[in-house]
Every structure is written in structure tokens, then in C-alpha cells.
Motif scaffolding. Structure first.
Motif, PDB file in Angstrom:
ATOM      1  N   ALA A   1       0.899  -1.423  -0.009  1.00 34.44           N
ATOM      2  CA  ALA A   1       0.128   0.023   0.156  1.00 34.44           C
ATOM      3  C   ALA A   1       0.762   1.270  -0.029  1.00 34.44           C
ATOM      4  CB  ALA A   1      -0.616   0.023   1.289  1.00 34.44           C
ATOM      5  N   CYS A   2       0.393   2.273  -0.508  1.00 29.58           N
ATOM      6  CA  CYS A   2       0.929   3.547  -0.614  1.00 29.58           C
ATOM      7  C   CYS A   2       0.950   3.975   0.947  1.00 29.58           C
ATOM      8  CB  CYS A   2       0.032   4.620  -1.337  1.00 29.58           C
ATOM      9  SG  CYS A   2       0.794   6.346  -1.149  1.00 29.58           S
ATOM     10  N   PRO A   3       2.165   4.630   1.451  1.00 27.60           N
ATOM     11  CA  PRO A   3       2.335   5.000   2.762  1.00 27.60           C
ATOM     12  C   PRO A   3       1.100   6.083   3.231  1.00 27.60           C
ATOM     13  CG  PRO A   3       4.165   5.611   1.502  1.00 27.60           C
ATOM     14  CD  PRO A   3       3.318   4.893   0.705  1.00 27.60           C
ATOM     15  N   ASP A   4       0.522   6.821   2.257  1.00 26.66           N
ATOM     16  CA  ASP A   4      -0.361   7.769   2.601  1.00 26.66           C
ATOM     17  C   ASP A   4      -1.784   6.928   3.177  1.00 26.66           C
ATOM     18  OD1 ASP A   4      -2.671   9.571   2.583  1.00 26.66           O
ATOM     19  OD2 ASP A   4      -1.368  10.922   1.475  1.00 26.66           O
ATOM     20  N   PRO A   5      -2.214   7.154   4.349  1.00 25.77           N
ATOM     21  CA  PRO A   5      -3.461   6.201   4.428  1.00 25.77           C
ATOM     22  C   PRO A   5      -4.454   6.467   3.637  1.00 25.77           C
ATOM     23  CG  PRO A   5      -3.024   7.596   6.153  1.00 25.77           C
ATOM     24  CD  PRO A   5      -1.749   7.746   5.191  1.00 25.77           C
ATOM     25  N   ASN A   6      -4.779   7.526   3.093  1.00 24.61           N
ATOM     26  CA  ASN A   6      -5.841   8.238   2.377  1.00 24.61           C
ATOM     27  C   ASN A   6      -5.767   7.868   0.927  1.00 24.61           C
ATOM     28  OD1 ASN A   6      -7.146   9.667   4.451  1.00 24.61           O
ATOM     29  ND2 ASN A   6      -5.574  10.852   4.644  1.00 24.61           N
ATOM     30  N   CYS A   7      -4.479   7.413   0.510  1.00 27.26           N
ATOM     31  CA  CYS A   7      -4.148   7.074  -0.655  1.00 27.26           C
ATOM     32  C   CYS A   7      -4.470   5.570  -1.366  1.00 27.26           C
ATOM     33  CB  CYS A   7      -2.811   7.631  -1.246  1.00 27.26           C
ATOM     34  SG  CYS A   7      -2.690   7.153  -3.055  1.00 27.26           S
ATOM     35  N   GLY A   8      -5.194   5.445  -2.409  1.00 33.85           N
ATOM     36  CA  GLY A   8      -5.686   3.978  -2.746  1.00 33.85           C
ATOM     37  C   GLY A   8      -4.610   3.235  -3.799  1.00 33.85           C
ATOM     38  N   ALA A   9      -3.608   3.876  -3.936  1.00 32.61           N
ATOM     39  CA  ALA A   9      -2.382   3.238  -4.838  1.00 32.61           C
ATOM     40  C   ALA A   9      -1.746   2.322  -4.020  1.00 32.61           C
ATOM     41  CB  ALA A   9      -1.525   4.271  -5.427  1.00 32.61           C
TER      42      ALA A   9
END
Length: 124
Positions: A78-86
Motif C-alpha cells: 500500500a501507498c504509505p499515505d493512508p488516504n491514498c488507494g495506490a
């Protein structure tokens, strides 16, 4: 003495639903890991935070692994930004033969020396 060992080249690509991306990821963008090198096929921007999250996993994914090791089966990060779905998909490519003598100046430790050092450390 044969000082060869095998690691795998990798491909890391951006996957997921682009409508859920918060960061500046581009679906399908990728880089390769060839030996110890990160290779970008074209000039591109890549998030340093995403790269920092991926870097600790890449050497482990390059190594030969046991069939039941989770590191072999789990390929989406997962992308380390918790709001990003990448997500970042790590795929193994071809095996690559490396030579110890071409990657370090530290001599190879024989298994006998390694066992001796382990015994010394256990007595400390």
C-alpha cells in the motif's frame, strides 16, 4: 572459490484504481531493480515517501525464498499515505548471478567460521 549467489531482478509498478489516488502516482508507472540498481526507463517523478516504504522490502524480495514464505506470495504494498488507494506491485523477473567479490570487499565467511563465531557470542 566460487563466490556466486543468485538474486532476482524486480519490477515495481503502480496499480490500483486511479480515482482513489491522493498522491501523484500514475497508473502503470514502474521501475526495475537490477542487482542493486533502481532503473527508471524514463525520466519520472516518484514519491520519496513511497520509495522509503518500498526500499526495506526490495532486497528481501530479491532473495531465494521458501515456498511457504509470505514474502514470496505477498506482492502488493500500500501507498504509505493512508488516504491514498495506490498500491505497488512487486514482481520477480529473471534471476541474476552476482559475485560476492564484485559487491563487497569483506571476505566470505565459511560456515565453519560462522559456527565458531556463534559459539563465541553465546558464551558472552
Amino acid at each position: 572459490m566460487n563466490d556466486e549467489f543468485t538474486i532476482y531482478d524486480l519490477k515495481v509498478s503502480i496499480v490500483g484504481d486511479p480515482t482513489t489516488f491522493v498522491c501523484h502516482h500514475q497508473l502503470g508507472e514502474a521501475f526495475r531493480v537490477q542487482g542493486e540498481d533502481l532503473v527508471f526507463s524514463q525520466p519520472t517523478a516518484f514519491s520519496m515517501y513511497s520509495l522509503a516504504a518500498l526500499l526495506p522490502l526490495l532486497p528481501a524480495k530479491q532473495r531465494p525464498l521458501a515456498t511457504n514464505d509470505w514474502m514470496l506470495s505477498d506482492a502488493l504494498i500500500a501507498c504509505p499515505d493512508p488516504n491514498c488507494g495506490a498500491q505497488f506491485k512487486i514482481e520477480r523477473l529473471a534471476p541474476r548471478i552476482q559475485r560476492h567479490s564484485e559487491t563487497t570487499v569483506v571476505p566470505v565467511i565459511s560456515s565453519q567460521e560462522e559456527n565458531s563465531n556463534a559459539d563465541k557470542n553465546s558464551l558472552s
